[in-house]
Design a protein around this motif. Structure first.
Motif, PDB file in Angstrom:
ATOM      1  N   ALA A   1       0.844  -1.193   0.000  1.00 20.41           N
ATOM      2  CA  ALA A   1       0.000   0.000   0.000  1.00 20.41           C
ATOM      3  C   ALA A   1       0.877   1.239   0.000  1.00 20.41           C
ATOM      4  O   ALA A   1       2.046   1.201   0.390  1.00 20.41           O
ATOM      5  CB  ALA A   1      -0.912   0.015   1.224  1.00 20.41           C
ATOM      6  N   ILE A   2       0.286   2.322  -0.457  1.00 18.64           N
ATOM      7  CA  ILE A   2       0.884   3.642  -0.309  1.00 18.64           C
ATOM      8  C   ILE A   2      -0.076   4.402   0.590  1.00 18.64           C
ATOM      9  O   ILE A   2      -1.273   4.468   0.322  1.00 18.64           O
ATOM     10  CB  ILE A   2       1.077   4.340  -1.662  1.00 18.64           C
ATOM     11  N   VAL A   3       0.467   4.922   1.693  1.00 20.76           N
ATOM     12  CA  VAL A   3      -0.367   5.481   2.752  1.00 20.76           C
ATOM     13  C   VAL A   3       0.079   6.900   3.084  1.00 20.76           C
ATOM     14  O   VAL A   3       1.271   7.188   3.127  1.00 20.76           O
ATOM     15  CB  VAL A   3      -0.272   4.592   4.023  1.00 20.76           C
ATOM     16  N   ASP A   4      -0.877   7.760   3.338  1.00 20.03           N
ATOM     17  CA  ASP A   4      -0.602   9.090   3.862  1.00 20.03           C
ATOM     18  C   ASP A   4      -0.592   8.961   5.380  1.00 20.03           C
ATOM     19  O   ASP A   4      -1.612   8.656   5.982  1.00 20.03           O
ATOM     20  CB  ASP A   4      -1.700  10.060   3.412  1.00 20.03           C
ATOM     21  N   TRP A   5       0.565   9.183   6.009  1.00 20.81           N
ATOM     22  CA  TRP A   5       0.644   8.957   7.449  1.00 20.81           C
ATOM     23  C   TRP A   5       0.028  10.069   8.274  1.00 20.81           C
ATOM     24  O   TRP A   5      -0.187   9.914   9.464  1.00 20.81           O
ATOM     25  CB  TRP A   5       2.048   8.609   7.938  1.00 20.81           C
ATOM     26  N   THR A   6      -0.315  11.185   7.671  1.00 26.25           N
ATOM     27  CA  THR A   6      -1.012  12.235   8.401  1.00 26.25           C
ATOM     28  C   THR A   6      -2.477  11.865   8.612  1.00 26.25           C
ATOM     29  O   THR A   6      -3.007  11.973   9.716  1.00 26.25           O
ATOM     30  CB  THR A   6      -0.925  13.573   7.641  1.00 26.25           C
ATOM     31  N   SER A   7      -3.115  11.394   7.554  1.00 27.52           N
ATOM     32  CA  SER A   7      -4.539  11.062   7.631  1.00 27.52           C
ATOM     33  C   SER A   7      -4.798   9.589   7.912  1.00 27.52           C
ATOM     34  O   SER A   7      -5.878   9.226   8.360  1.00 27.52           O
ATOM     35  CB  SER A   7      -5.223  11.433   6.316  1.00 27.52           C
ATOM     36  N   GLY A   8      -3.827   8.732   7.613  1.00 22.37           N
ATOM     37  CA  GLY A   8      -4.028   7.298   7.773  1.00 22.37           C
ATOM     38  C   GLY A   8      -4.786   6.668   6.622  1.00 22.37           C
ATOM     39  O   GLY A   8      -5.223   5.519   6.712  1.00 22.37           O
ATOM     40  N   LEU A   9      -4.928   7.388   5.520  1.00 25.48           N
ATOM     41  CA  LEU A   9      -5.660   6.879   4.369  1.00 25.48           C
ATOM     42  C   LEU A   9      -4.735   6.196   3.375  1.00 25.48           C
ATOM     43  O   LEU A   9      -3.629   6.683   3.110  1.00 25.48           O
ATOM     44  CB  LEU A   9      -6.399   8.010   3.662  1.00 25.48           C
ATOM     45  N   ALA A  10      -5.217   5.091   2.818  1.00 30.56           N
ATOM     46  CA  ALA A  10      -4.476   4.403   1.766  1.00 30.56           C
ATOM     47  C   ALA A  10      -4.725   5.126   0.451  1.00 30.56           C
ATOM     48  O   ALA A  10      -5.868   5.332   0.055  1.00 30.56           O
ATOM     49  CB  ALA A  10      -4.926   2.958   1.666  1.00 30.56           C
ATOM     50  N   LEU A  11      -3.654   5.523  -0.228  1.00 30.07           N
ATOM     51  CA  LEU A  11      -3.775   6.135  -1.545  1.00 30.07           C
ATOM     52  C   LEU A  11      -3.925   5.062  -2.613  1.00 30.07           C
ATOM     53  O   LEU A  11      -4.382   5.332  -3.716  1.00 30.07           O
ATOM     54  CB  LEU A  11      -2.553   7.010  -1.839  1.00 30.07           C
ATOM     55  N   GLY A  12      -3.520   3.856  -2.267  1.00 30.09           N
ATOM     56  CA  GLY A  12      -3.645   2.701  -3.143  1.00 30.09           C
ATOM     57  C   GLY A  12      -3.223   1.472  -2.374  1.00 30.09           C
ATOM     58  O   GLY A  12      -2.418   1.558  -1.452  1.00 30.09           O
ATOM     59  N   ALA A  13      -3.793   0.317  -2.724  1.00 32.43           N
ATOM     60  CA  ALA A  13      -3.442  -0.937  -2.047  1.00 32.43           C
ATOM     61  C   ALA A  13      -3.674  -2.097  -2.995  1.00 32.43           C
ATOM     62  O   ALA A  13      -4.585  -2.063  -3.820  1.00 32.43           O
ATOM     63  CB  ALA A  13      -4.270  -1.111  -0.784  1.00 32.43           C
ATOM     64  N   VAL A  14      -2.830  -3.117  -2.888  1.00 31.51           N
ATOM     65  CA  VAL A  14      -2.963  -4.341  -3.684  1.00 31.51           C
ATOM     66  C   VAL A  14      -2.668  -5.543  -2.804  1.00 31.51           C
ATOM     67  O   VAL A  14      -2.036  -5.424  -1.755  1.00 31.51           O
ATOM     68  CB  VAL A  14      -2.019  -4.361  -4.909  1.00 31.51           C
ATOM     69  N   GLY A  15      -3.106  -6.697  -3.252  1.00 36.51           N
ATOM     70  CA  GLY A  15      -2.830  -7.935  -2.532  1.00 36.51           C
ATOM     71  C   GLY A  15      -3.675  -8.069  -1.287  1.00 36.51           C
ATOM     72  O   GLY A  15      -4.761  -7.492  -1.180  1.00 36.51           O
ATOM     73  N   ASP A  16      -3.160  -8.841  -0.347  1.00 38.78           N
ATOM     74  CA  ASP A  16      -3.856  -9.091   0.910  1.00 38.78           C
ATOM     75  C   ASP A  16      -3.492  -8.042   1.948  1.00 38.78           C
ATOM     76  O   ASP A  16      -2.532  -7.297   1.796  1.00 38.78           O
ATOM     77  CB  ASP A  16      -3.488 -10.472   1.458  1.00 38.78           C
ATOM     78  N   SER A  17      -4.244  -8.050   3.025  1.00 37.96           N
ATOM     79  CA  SER A  17      -3.993  -7.177   4.165  1.00 37.96           C
ATOM     80  C   SER A  17      -3.926  -8.064   5.408  1.00 37.96           C
ATOM     81  O   SER A  17      -4.721  -9.000   5.522  1.00 37.96           O
ATOM     82  CB  SER A  17      -5.129  -6.163   4.277  1.00 37.96           C
TER      83      SER A  17
END
Length: 152
Positions: A21-37
């Motif tokens: 994933a690519i995450v914004d650490w200020t908001s905690g939102l994923a800008l994109g994610a692939v695969g499993d979590s």
């Protein structure tokens, strides 16, 4: 230079990659994610890893001894840190932390901070299988991806 989707797909080519994933650490939102979590929910994983990244980015315990901080104990933003000699620190780059690695019984979690020319608070997150993943290779590839990533 890869964008978010290309970057994530390239991260998933690493041996043992289970999710990225690519995450914004200020908001905690994923800008994109692939695969499993790890917890089956990419948004929850983004928020949880953002907490870890934020702690490492803002607390003195993770800074090198020669990195300086303001009176509050943090640099305030992802941009250049102030230098001890009173200059604005323009010749210094980003956070004192490059990446974080956490190991669990079944996997490795790698967080790589992305430095940009603007005041960014983004990191790459990779979840690797402990038995088939290669942590050293993952760190090298994430460093390369973070340097080439284009955020618009």
């Amino acid at each position: 230079m890869p964008g978010i989707d290309e970057c994530l797909l390239e991260a998933m080519t690493l041996p043992g990659a289970r999710g990225a994933a690519i995450v914004d650490w200020t908001s905690g939102l994923a800008l994109g994610a692939v695969g499993d979590s790890p917890n089956k929910d990419h948004e929850a994983t983004a928020a949880e890893t953002a907490e870890v990244a934020r702690a490492a980015a803002e607390y003195r315990a993770f800074a090198d001894a020669d990195d300086s901080f303001d009176a509050c104990g943090s640099h305030g933003s992802y941009g250049s840190l102030g230098a001890a000699d009173g200059t604005d620190g323009a010749d210094r780059e980003g956070l004192p932390v490059e990446d974080l690695m956490l190991s669990t019984r079944n996997g490795f979690h790698v967080i790589r901070f992305v430095e940009t020319t603007f005041d960014s608070s983004v990191f790459l997150y990779l979840w690797l299988d402990r038995h088939t993943g290669n942590l050293a290779l993952a760190r090298i590839r994430l460093r390369d991806l973070s340097e080439r990533l284009v955020l618009v």
